[in-house]
Design an enzyme around this catalytic site. Structure first.
Site, PDB file in Angstrom:
ATOM      1  N   ASN A 277      -0.860   2.424  -4.860  1.00  0.00           N
ATOM      2  CA  ASN A 277       0.565   2.111  -4.850  1.00  0.00           C
ATOM      3  C   ASN A 277       1.171   2.376  -6.240  1.00  0.00           C
ATOM      4  O   ASN A 277       0.592   3.081  -7.055  1.00  0.00           O
ATOM      5  CB  ASN A 277       0.812   0.674  -4.367  1.00  0.00           C
ATOM      6  CG  ASN A 277       2.057   0.567  -3.511  1.00  0.00           C
ATOM      7  OD1 ASN A 277       3.124   0.993  -3.905  1.00  0.00           O
ATOM      8  ND2 ASN A 277       1.914  -0.012  -2.324  1.00  0.00           N
ATOM      9  N   ARG A 278       2.330   1.789  -6.493  1.00  0.00           N
ATOM     10  CA  ARG A 278       3.124   2.163  -7.661  1.00  0.00           C
ATOM     11  C   ARG A 278       3.006   1.158  -8.799  1.00  0.00           C
ATOM     12  O   ARG A 278       2.930  -0.043  -8.567  1.00  0.00           O
ATOM     13  CB  ARG A 278       4.604   2.306  -7.253  1.00  0.00           C
ATOM     14  CG  ARG A 278       4.836   3.437  -6.266  1.00  0.00           C
ATOM     15  CD  ARG A 278       6.232   3.366  -5.637  1.00  0.00           C
ATOM     16  NE  ARG A 278       6.420   4.478  -4.700  1.00  0.00           N
ATOM     17  CZ  ARG A 278       6.045   4.457  -3.419  1.00  0.00           C
ATOM     18  NH1 ARG A 278       5.445   3.376  -2.923  1.00  0.00           N
ATOM     19  NH2 ARG A 278       6.250   5.502  -2.650  1.00  0.00           N
TER      20      ARG A 278
ATOM     21  N   HIS B 169      -0.837   5.749  -7.133  1.00  0.00           N
ATOM     22  CA  HIS B 169      -2.162   6.022  -6.551  1.00  0.00           C
ATOM     23  C   HIS B 169      -3.183   6.554  -7.554  1.00  0.00           C
ATOM     24  O   HIS B 169      -3.972   7.453  -7.247  1.00  0.00           O
ATOM     25  CB  HIS B 169      -2.031   6.993  -5.387  1.00  0.00           C
ATOM     26  CG  HIS B 169      -1.377   6.420  -4.162  1.00  0.00           C
ATOM     27  ND1 HIS B 169      -1.369   5.067  -3.885  1.00  0.00           N
ATOM     28  CD2 HIS B 169      -0.698   7.024  -3.144  1.00  0.00           C
ATOM     29  CE1 HIS B 169      -0.718   4.871  -2.738  1.00  0.00           C
ATOM     30  NE2 HIS B 169      -0.302   6.020  -2.274  1.00  0.00           N
TER      31      HIS B 169
ATOM     32  N   HIS C  58      -6.201   5.297   2.493  1.00  0.00           N
ATOM     33  CA  HIS C  58      -4.867   5.785   2.835  1.00  0.00           C
ATOM     34  C   HIS C  58      -4.904   6.629   4.121  1.00  0.00           C
ATOM     35  O   HIS C  58      -4.381   7.743   4.162  1.00  0.00           O
ATOM     36  CB  HIS C  58      -4.298   6.599   1.676  1.00  0.00           C
ATOM     37  CG  HIS C  58      -2.807   6.624   1.603  1.00  0.00           C
ATOM     38  ND1 HIS C  58      -2.014   7.075   2.647  1.00  0.00           N
ATOM     39  CD2 HIS C  58      -1.950   6.255   0.617  1.00  0.00           C
ATOM     40  CE1 HIS C  58      -0.740   6.996   2.298  1.00  0.00           C
ATOM     41  NE2 HIS C  58      -0.680   6.482   1.070  1.00  0.00           N
ATOM     42  N   SER C  59      -5.519   6.081   5.163  1.00  0.00           N
ATOM     43  CA  SER C  59      -5.535   6.805   6.434  1.00  0.00           C
ATOM     44  C   SER C  59      -4.186   6.705   7.134  1.00  0.00           C
ATOM     45  O   SER C  59      -3.530   5.659   7.121  1.00  0.00           O
ATOM     46  CB  SER C  59      -6.628   6.253   7.349  1.00  0.00           C
ATOM     47  OG  SER C  59      -7.899   6.668   6.920  1.00  0.00           O
ATOM     48  N   TYR C  60      -3.807   7.818   7.754  1.00  0.00           N
ATOM     49  CA  TYR C  60      -2.586   7.912   8.562  1.00  0.00           C
ATOM     50  C   TYR C  60      -3.004   7.914  10.033  1.00  0.00           C
ATOM     51  O   TYR C  60      -3.735   8.807  10.479  1.00  0.00           O
ATOM     52  CB  TYR C  60      -1.840   9.209   8.277  1.00  0.00           C
ATOM     53  CG  TYR C  60      -1.168   9.342   6.939  1.00  0.00           C
ATOM     54  CD1 TYR C  60       0.220   9.410   6.855  1.00  0.00           C
ATOM     55  CD2 TYR C  60      -1.906   9.454   5.758  1.00  0.00           C
ATOM     56  CE1 TYR C  60       0.866   9.583   5.628  1.00  0.00           C
ATOM     57  CE2 TYR C  60      -1.274   9.622   4.538  1.00  0.00           C
ATOM     58  CZ  TYR C  60       0.113   9.687   4.481  1.00  0.00           C
ATOM     59  OH  TYR C  60       0.742   9.859   3.259  1.00  0.00           O
TER      60      TYR C  60
ATOM     61  N   ASP D 156       8.062   1.166   3.943  1.00  0.00           N
ATOM     62  CA  ASP D 156       7.144   1.468   2.846  1.00  0.00           C
ATOM     63  C   ASP D 156       7.104   0.217   1.988  1.00  0.00           C
ATOM     64  O   ASP D 156       7.503   0.224   0.819  1.00  0.00           O
ATOM     65  CB  ASP D 156       7.613   2.689   2.052  1.00  0.00           C
ATOM     66  CG  ASP D 156       6.533   3.224   1.112  1.00  0.00           C
ATOM     67  OD1 ASP D 156       5.402   2.677   1.120  1.00  0.00           O
ATOM     68  OD2 ASP D 156       6.809   4.184   0.368  1.00  0.00           O
TER      69      ASP D 156
ATOM     70  N   GLN E 210       0.301  -2.724   2.865  1.00  0.00           N
ATOM     71  CA  GLN E 210       1.448  -1.830   2.747  1.00  0.00           C
ATOM     72  C   GLN E 210       1.608  -1.109   4.082  1.00  0.00           C
ATOM     73  O   GLN E 210       0.744  -0.324   4.483  1.00  0.00           O
ATOM     74  CB  GLN E 210       1.238  -0.818   1.620  1.00  0.00           C
ATOM     75  CG  GLN E 210       2.453   0.059   1.324  1.00  0.00           C
ATOM     76  CD  GLN E 210       3.441  -0.581   0.365  1.00  0.00           C
ATOM     77  OE1 GLN E 210       3.209  -1.701  -0.116  1.00  0.00           O
ATOM     78  NE2 GLN E 210       4.533   0.097   0.072  1.00  0.00           N
TER      79      GLN E 210
ATOM     80  N   GLU F 230      -2.212   0.000   4.668  1.00  0.00           N
ATOM     81  CA  GLU F 230      -2.996   0.061   3.442  1.00  0.00           C
ATOM     82  C   GLU F 230      -3.222  -1.365   2.925  1.00  0.00           C
ATOM     83  O   GLU F 230      -2.359  -1.935   2.257  1.00  0.00           O
ATOM     84  CB  GLU F 230      -2.279   0.901   2.396  1.00  0.00           C
ATOM     85  CG  GLU F 230      -1.942   2.312   2.852  1.00  0.00           C
ATOM     86  CD  GLU F 230      -0.860   2.937   1.989  1.00  0.00           C
ATOM     87  OE1 GLU F 230      -1.078   3.071   0.763  1.00  0.00           O
ATOM     88  OE2 GLU F 230       0.217   3.272   2.526  1.00  0.00           O
TER      89      GLU F 230
END
Length: 342
Positions: free
Chosen positions: A78-79, A104, A173-175, A240, A279, A307
């Site tokens: 994340n940020r 990340h 970070h799987s979609y 997000d 997330q 996440e």
């Protein structure tokens, strides 16, 4: 009993391995580049199997992997606001790679590393060493991620140790698209997230510092909602946001945090974790320019991410859960993905 075997997948700064974990109901592929979950295949209610995670057919796609498909991201997922943080009165500066912020783990985060591997019962353990100063972070950090598949549950165990205090926040970070990767959108998915509060963000997606109740907001996902309808109620491109699973000071017990159902196929994904947040991301920044498996153009809202992680920018927000790992301590978290049908 889970079948486990490995094979060569390609070369990126050395050989890259593909590990295949197969139970009676689920098949998972892991590659050592980026500690990536390359594939998860599960059956629908009629018994038809499909891959439900976005990614690439061959290794070349994972060299750049600009959207982190399936990867473990770190040191800090994340940020981090303005790419800066302070430990013991010393300021550390990171690469700015997401608007004005760091994202990340940096330009060459853990998603770009080739991890070492070893077989374990029902799975594979991947390990990586991050040297002092790597991407601007302090301390020599040793990390392992263990994937195990038992029946219909994929468990992900994260461990790390350091010789100097450093922030850490690891996630996968799987979609996911439970209708099958390559399906155009996730609007028909039914989503539940068991969180009483969430973190509002500014226009650079950094938390404002407020911990806000979800009640009477579009972020109230405590009861199942059809995602397409809820996305229309949101201001902005989509979800997000961090959903708070427990507050600072509460014990880090493993708890169920999310359930997603695809009514059309009957596929169900349930997530549990020891992490303080999850997330929820609805692929707002996919735009069709990335071509994935089978040449599919991955477009906006074509997948979702859950996440499990610490709260974003926690290293700069003292009232958030502690984001620092210190010498002598062990970072240890578990996340489980359980697949079924209704």
């Amino acid at each position: 009993m889970t079948e486990v075997h490995k094979e060569e997948f390609g070369t990126a700064l050395g050989p890259v391995e593909r590990w295949i974990l197969r139970s009676a109901s689920v098949s998972v592929e892991i590659i050592s580049l980026g500690c990536v979950i390359k594939s998860i295949k599960t059956a629908d209610r009629s018994g038809q199997s499909a891959d439900i995670v976005l990614g690439f057919d061959d290794i070349e796609g994972y060299f750049s992997n600009p959207r982190y498909f399936g990867a473990v991201v770190g040191r800090v997922a994340n940020r981090i606001s303005k790419g800066r943080f302070v430990i013991d009165e010393k300021e550390y500066k990171l690469a700015i790679n997401n608007g004005p912020n760091a994202l990340h783990g940096g330009l060459k985060g853990f998603d770009k590393a080739v991890w070492s591997t070893e077989a374990v019962d029902n799975g594979v353990k991947l390990s990586h060493s991050s040297p002092d100063g790597d991407e601007g972070y302090p301390g020599n950090l040793k990390v392992s991620v263990t994937y195990t598949l038992e029946k219909s549950t994929l468990s992900v165990l994260y461990h790390a140790q350091t010789d100097h205090t450093t922030p850490i926040n690891l996630t996968n970070h799987s979609y996911f698209n439970l209708a099958g990767e390559g399906t155009p959108d996730i609007y028909d998915h039914e989503v539940t997230i068991s969180a009483e509060s969430y973190l509002p963000v500014d226009d650079t997606v950094i938390p404002t510092g407020e911990v806000k109740p979800v009640e009477k907001t579009p972020f109230d996902l405590r009861k199942p909602v059809i995602l397409g309808f809820r996305l229309k109620e949101l201001s902005g491109p989509g979800f997000d946001h961090n959903f708070c699973l427990y507050l600072p000071g509460e014990p880090p017990l493993e708890r169920k945090c999310a359930r997603v159902v695809h009514p059309g196929t009957g596929r169900v994904l349930e997530v549990s974790t020891t992490q303080p947040g999850v997330q929820f991301y609805t692929s707002n920044f996919l735009d069709g320019s990335v071509k994935g498996k089978g040449g599919a153009a991955y477009s906006k809202h074509s997948a979702f991410c859950l996440e499990t992680q610490n709260w974003p920018d926690a290293v700069n927000q003292p009232h958030f859960p502690d984001a620092l790992l210190r010498p002598g301590e062990t970072y240890s978290h578990t996340t489980r993905f359980t697949f079924s049908v209704v």
